[in-house]
Enzyme design. Structure first.
Site, PDB file in Angstrom:
ATOM      1  N   GLY A 290      -2.604  33.173  40.606  1.00 31.55           N
ATOM      2  CA  GLY A 290      -2.556  33.050  39.111  1.00 31.55           C
ATOM      3  C   GLY A 290      -4.337  33.307  38.897  1.00 31.55           C
ATOM      4  N   SER A 291      -4.704  32.320  37.983  1.00 29.71           N
ATOM      5  CA  SER A 291      -6.208  32.857  37.370  1.00 29.71           C
ATOM      6  C   SER A 291      -7.270  32.684  38.069  1.00 29.71           C
ATOM      7  CB  SER A 291      -6.345  31.859  36.225  1.00 29.71           C
ATOM      8  OG  SER A 291      -5.354  32.125  35.078  1.00 29.71           O
ATOM      9  N   THR A 292      -6.991  32.066  39.237  1.00 26.16           N
ATOM     10  CA  THR A 292      -8.308  31.959  40.447  1.00 26.16           C
ATOM     11  C   THR A 292      -8.517  33.404  40.824  1.00 26.16           C
ATOM     12  OG1 THR A 292      -6.618  31.656  42.193  1.00 26.16           O
ATOM     13  CG2 THR A 292      -7.708  29.798  40.978  1.00 26.16           C
TER      14      THR A 292
END
Length: 694
Positions: A290-292
Site C-alpha cells: 500500500g502507501s508505505t
C-alpha cells in the site's frame, strides 16, 4: 603283490600330500586375503564385540542478545539407554521400565531384544524419573548425561530463535541457520567387555569429552524486543487482528534490533503449537504494502529528477489509465498540490502520475537497487523473495498501480531494508541478525560487519525524502506517529487484501514505517497489523503502535530530545473530536472549541465522515475535512452508524431517521446503552439498528 601294494601306498601318500598342500595353500591364501583386504573390517568387528561406546552429548552454545542477556541456554538432563546383550530378564525389565517411563511394554520388550550393541530407551527424562530407574539396578540399563535446550524468556523472540529437536539439532530460526556453530562435538564413554558380556575390571576405559558449542551474540536488543512485543500484544487485543508484525533495524549497519510476530509460540513447548505459528511472517510472507511503498516511488522519481518538490499536480479524485479508473482515497480528490503535498496527503492520483512519468525501465532499476523481487539474505530460514511482475510483461496500468503500492508484493524485511537504504544516505545493506560468534574462552570466531551491497540512491535524494517524511508526521497522514520532543519521519499504509477473485471486502493490512531522529536516523521500524476488525487505516491502527514503541525506545537509545519546532508542537497539538453524525453547526462549534478549522465537502445536514479520524493528534489550527451527507454516500450506498449511547428513545429515532436508518427497540428503558450494529460500522441505507436501553 608286494610291489603292487607298495605302489598303491605310494599313490595314496602322494594324494594325501597334494590334498594337504592344496588345503594349506587355500588357508594361506584365505589368511592373506583376510589380512590384506579385510583386516580393518575384522578389527572393527572385534572391537564392536568387546567395546561399548556410550555417546555423551555436547551442550549447545548459548544465544545472547547484543547486550549479553541469555535468550537460549542448555541444561543438563538424563537419558536412559540399554545394552541388550547384558539384559538378563527382558520381560521383567521391560515391565518395570514401561511403568516408570510411561512407555508401551510390548514395544519396549521388542526394543530390548534387538541385536545391537546400544539403544536408547527414553531420552531427556526428569531427574526424579532417572533416580527411580537407577534404583532398579537392572543389568544392561544405564543413564547418561545429555542436555536440553531451554529458552528462559519463554516466547520472547521465538521466531528469531527457533527451536531444537531431540538430538539437540537446530530445527528453525537461528538455531538451524547457525547450527554448525552452536551444536559442538559429541563425546563418548568407551567400556571394554569380555566374551560373556561382563565388564572387564581394570580395563582401559576411555572417556572422550564432548566439546561444547560456540556462543552467539545476536543483533537483537532484548529491551527493544520486549517493548515491541508488549505493543503487539496490545494492538492484537484492541483490534482483534489476524496477526501483527514489528521489525526494527539500525539503518546505518543493517542490524535487526527487534523482530516480533503475533501470534507466536513458546519454543520450550513448540510441539504443542500448530506449525503455522512457527512461520516467521516477517521474512516468509509477502503482502501488498500500500502507501508505505510510495516512499520507494518518491525516491526513484527524485533520483531520476523527473519530479521536484515544487512540481504541481492536479487530483480531481480519479485518473484513467488504459481504460481503468483509479480513484484517490479522498472523495473528490485533493485538487492542485505540489509533489511534497502529494506525499504528505498520500495522494493516489499524484503517485500514479509520478510513476507514469518515471517510466518502466527507471522504475524497475530502482526496484532492483532497493532489493525487491529477491531475498535480502538475512540469516533466517524460509525467506521469501516477494512478487514483482516480469518487466517484459509490464504495462502502464501496472506501473500506475505499483507506484502507489498495489500490484506488487513485498516481505516486511524487504520493505524495512529498502526504506533504511532510502533514509541512511542511500546505501543498501544486507540485514544482519547475528553480531558475533565466540568460543567458550571468549575468543571471537566470526564477527559480522555491515555488509554494503550497493548504493541505491544518492545522498541528496535521501535528504529530500527524509524531509518530506518528517512533514508527513508533522502535518500529513502520519500525525498519530508524532512523539513529543523528537523528530520523526514516516509513512502510513492501508492496503486491501487480494484473494483469488480480486480484492477481498473488509480485509485490510494497516501499516506504518517510520524512523527517528529524522535528520540522522538511528532506528527504522515497520509496524504491520493484518486484518484489524473495525477501523483499519494505517494512520489509526499502526501509527499509534509505532509511537508507543518509540516513546520507550528513543530514550533507551539515548536519542536527544529536540526542543525546537517539535517543542512548539508539544504545546499546540490537540485531539480531533468525534464529529460523526453531528449536525454541521454542532461540528463547527466543536472544532472551533478545539482550535481547529473545518473544510466541508458536499451538501448535507450531518457529518458522514471526517479526516483526520476521531482521536488523531494534530497541531492547533489544522484543517479537518468534513463530508456531509443526508443518507448514503455517493457511489457506496453506505451510512456510518452513529453512536446512540446516552440518548433517549426519541433522540435515537430522530438521529437514525435523519441518516436513512430504521430503528428497533430491543427492550424497555430510558437511556440507550448498547446497539447492534455498533457505532462506526458502515451499513447500507435503510438498515435496521437494534438499540438496547436501561
Amino acid at each position: 603283490m608286494a610291489s603292487a601294494s607298495h605302489g598303491t601306498i605310494r599313490k595314496r601318500v602322494i594324494f594325501l600330500f597334494l590334498f594337504m598342500a592344496v588345503a594349506m595353500g587355500g588357508l594361506v591364501v584365505r589368511l592373506g586375503y583376510l589380512q590384506l583386504f579385510h583386516s580393518t573390517w575384522l578389527a572393527e568387528n572385534a572391537t564392536d564385540q568387546r567395546i561399548r561406546d556410550i555417546p555423551v552429548e555436547a551442550k549447545r552454545g548459548i544465544i545472547f542478545d547484543r547486550t549479553g542477556k541469555e535468550l537460549a541456554v542448555s541444561m543438563s538432563t538424563e537419558s536412559i539407554y540399554a545394552i541388550p546383550a547384558e539384559i538378563k530378564n527382558v520381560q521383567e525389565t521391560a515391565a518395570k521400565l514401561a511403568a516408570i517411563l510411561a512407555l508401551n511394554e510390548e514395544h519396549l520388550s521388542k526394543l530390548l531384544q534387538r541385536h545391537q550393541a546400544f539403544t536408547w530407551v527414553k531420552r531427556k527424562v526428569d531427574s526424579n524419573v532417572a533416580r527411580q530407574i537407577q534404583a532398579l539396578g537392572f543389568d544392561g540399563i544405564g543413564i547418561t548425561q545429555e542436555s536440553r535446550r531451554y529458552y528462559p524468556q519463554e516466547d520472547l523472540a521465538s521466531h528469531i530463535l527457533g527451536f531444537t529437536g531431540i538430538d539437540s539439532q537446530g530445527l528453525d530460526g537461528v538455531e538451524i541457520t547457525f547450527d554448525s556453530y552452536l551444536r559442538g562435538r559429541p563425546g563418548s564413554i568407551m567400556v571394554e567387555y569380555d566374551a560373556r558380556g561382563r565388564e572387564i575390571p581394570y580395563a582401559n576405559h576411555r572417556f572422550v569429552p564432548p566439546v561444547e558449542g560456540n556462543d552467539i551474540y545476536l543483533t537483537i536488543d532484548m529491551v527493544i524486543q520486549q517493548v515491541a512485543e508488549r505493543e503487539l500484544g496490545r494492538v492484537m487485543q484492541e483490534t482483534q487482528a489476524k496477526g501483527a508484525t514489528i521489525v526494527a533495524m539500525d539503518p546505518n549497519t543493517g542490524e535487526i534490533l527487534a523482530l516480533a510476530n503475533r501470534p507466536d509460540y513458546n519454543p520450550n513447548h513448540f510441539a504443542d503449537y500448530s506449525p503455522k505459528l512457527w512461520r516467521n511472517i516477517a521474512v516468509s510472507n509477502a503482502y501488498e504494502p500500500g502507501s508505505t511503498f510510495k516512499i520507494i516511488t518518491s525516491s526513484a522519481a527524485l533520483s531520476e529528477k523527473v519530479v521536484t518538490l515544487t512540481d504541481r499536480f492536479y487530483d480531481p479524485g480519479y485518473i484513467d489509465v488504459q481504460g481503468r479508473k483509479i480513484h484517490c482515497w479522498k472523495n473528490g480528490g485533493h485538487g492542485s498540490e505540489t509533489f511534497e503535498e502529494v506525499v504528505e496527503n498520500s495522494c493516489n492520483v499524484g503517485f500514479v502520475n509520478v510513476g507514469l512519468r518515471l517510466g518502466r525501465d527507471p522504475f524497475y532499476t530502482y526496484l532492483d537497487k532497493l532489493g525487491f523481487g529477491r531475498p535480502t539474505g538475512i540469516d533466517l530460514p524460509g525467506e521469501a523473495k516477494g512478487i514483482v511482475i516480469d518487466k517484459r510483461q509490464v504495462k502502464p496500468i501496472n506501473i500506475a498501480t505499483m507506484a502507489m503500492g498495489q500490484g506488487i508484493a513485498v516481505t516486511p524485511i524487504q520493505l524495512l531494508t529498502a526504506v533504511s537504504a532510502v533514509v541512511n544516505g542511500g546505501t543498501w545493506l544486507r540485514p544482519q541478525i547475528v553480531k558475533t560468534i565466540q568460543d567458550k574462552n571468549g575468543q571471537t570466531i566470526r564477527s559480522f560487519q555491515p555488509d554494503v551491497v550497493q548504493e541505491a540512491i544518492n545522498s541528496e535524494t535521501s535528504n529530500q525524502v527524509r524531509g518530506i517524511l518528517e512533514k508527513v508526521v508533522e502535518i500529513g497522514t502520519g500525525k498519530n506517529a508524532f512523539i513529543d520532543g523528537f523528530k520523526i519521519g514516516g509513512k502510513t499504509g492501508t492496503a486491501q487484501k487480494v484473494g483469488a477473485g480480486g480484492y477481498l471486502p473488509d480485509k485490510y493490512v494497516a501499516s506504518f514505517i517510520g524512523f527517528a531522529p529524522s535528520d540522522h536516523p538511528k532506528i527504522v521500524m515497520l509496524v504491520i497489523v493484518d486484518e484489524p476488525v473495525g477501523i483499519y487505516y494505517g494512520s489509526q491502527v499502526a501509527a499509534p503502535v509505532f509511537a508507543a514503541v518509540m516513546k520507550d525506545v528513543l530514550p533507551y537509545l539515548q536519542v536527544t530530545n529536540v526542543p525546537t519546532k517539535t517543542a512548539e508542537n508539544v504545546q499546540s497539538h490537540v485531539l480531533v473530536p468525534n464529529l460523526l453524525n453531528e449536525s454541521v453547526s454542532d461540528a463547527m462549534k466543536d472544532l472551533q472549541a478545539a482550535g481547529l478549522a473545518a473544510r466541508i465537502e458536499e451538501t448535507g445536514e450531518r457529518i458522514a465522515d471526517q479526516i483526520p479520524r476521531p482521536g488523531s493528534r494534530v497541531p492547533v489550527g489544522s484543517q479537518v475535512l468534513l463530508y456531509t451527507l443526508t443518507t448514503a454516500r455517493p457511489g457506496t450506498g453506505e451510512v456510518t452508524v452513529p453512536d446512540c449511547s446516552g440518548r433517549s428513545e426519541k433522540e435515537v429515532m430522530e438521529l437514525l431517521g435523519q441518516l436513512g436508518l430504521t430503528y428497533k427497540q430491543a427492550n424497555q428503558g430510558t437511556q440507550a446503552v448498547k446497539q447492534d450494529p455498533p457505532a462506526g460500522s458502515q451499513v447500507s441505507s435503510g438498515t435496521t439498528i437494534e438499540v438496547y436501553f436501561e
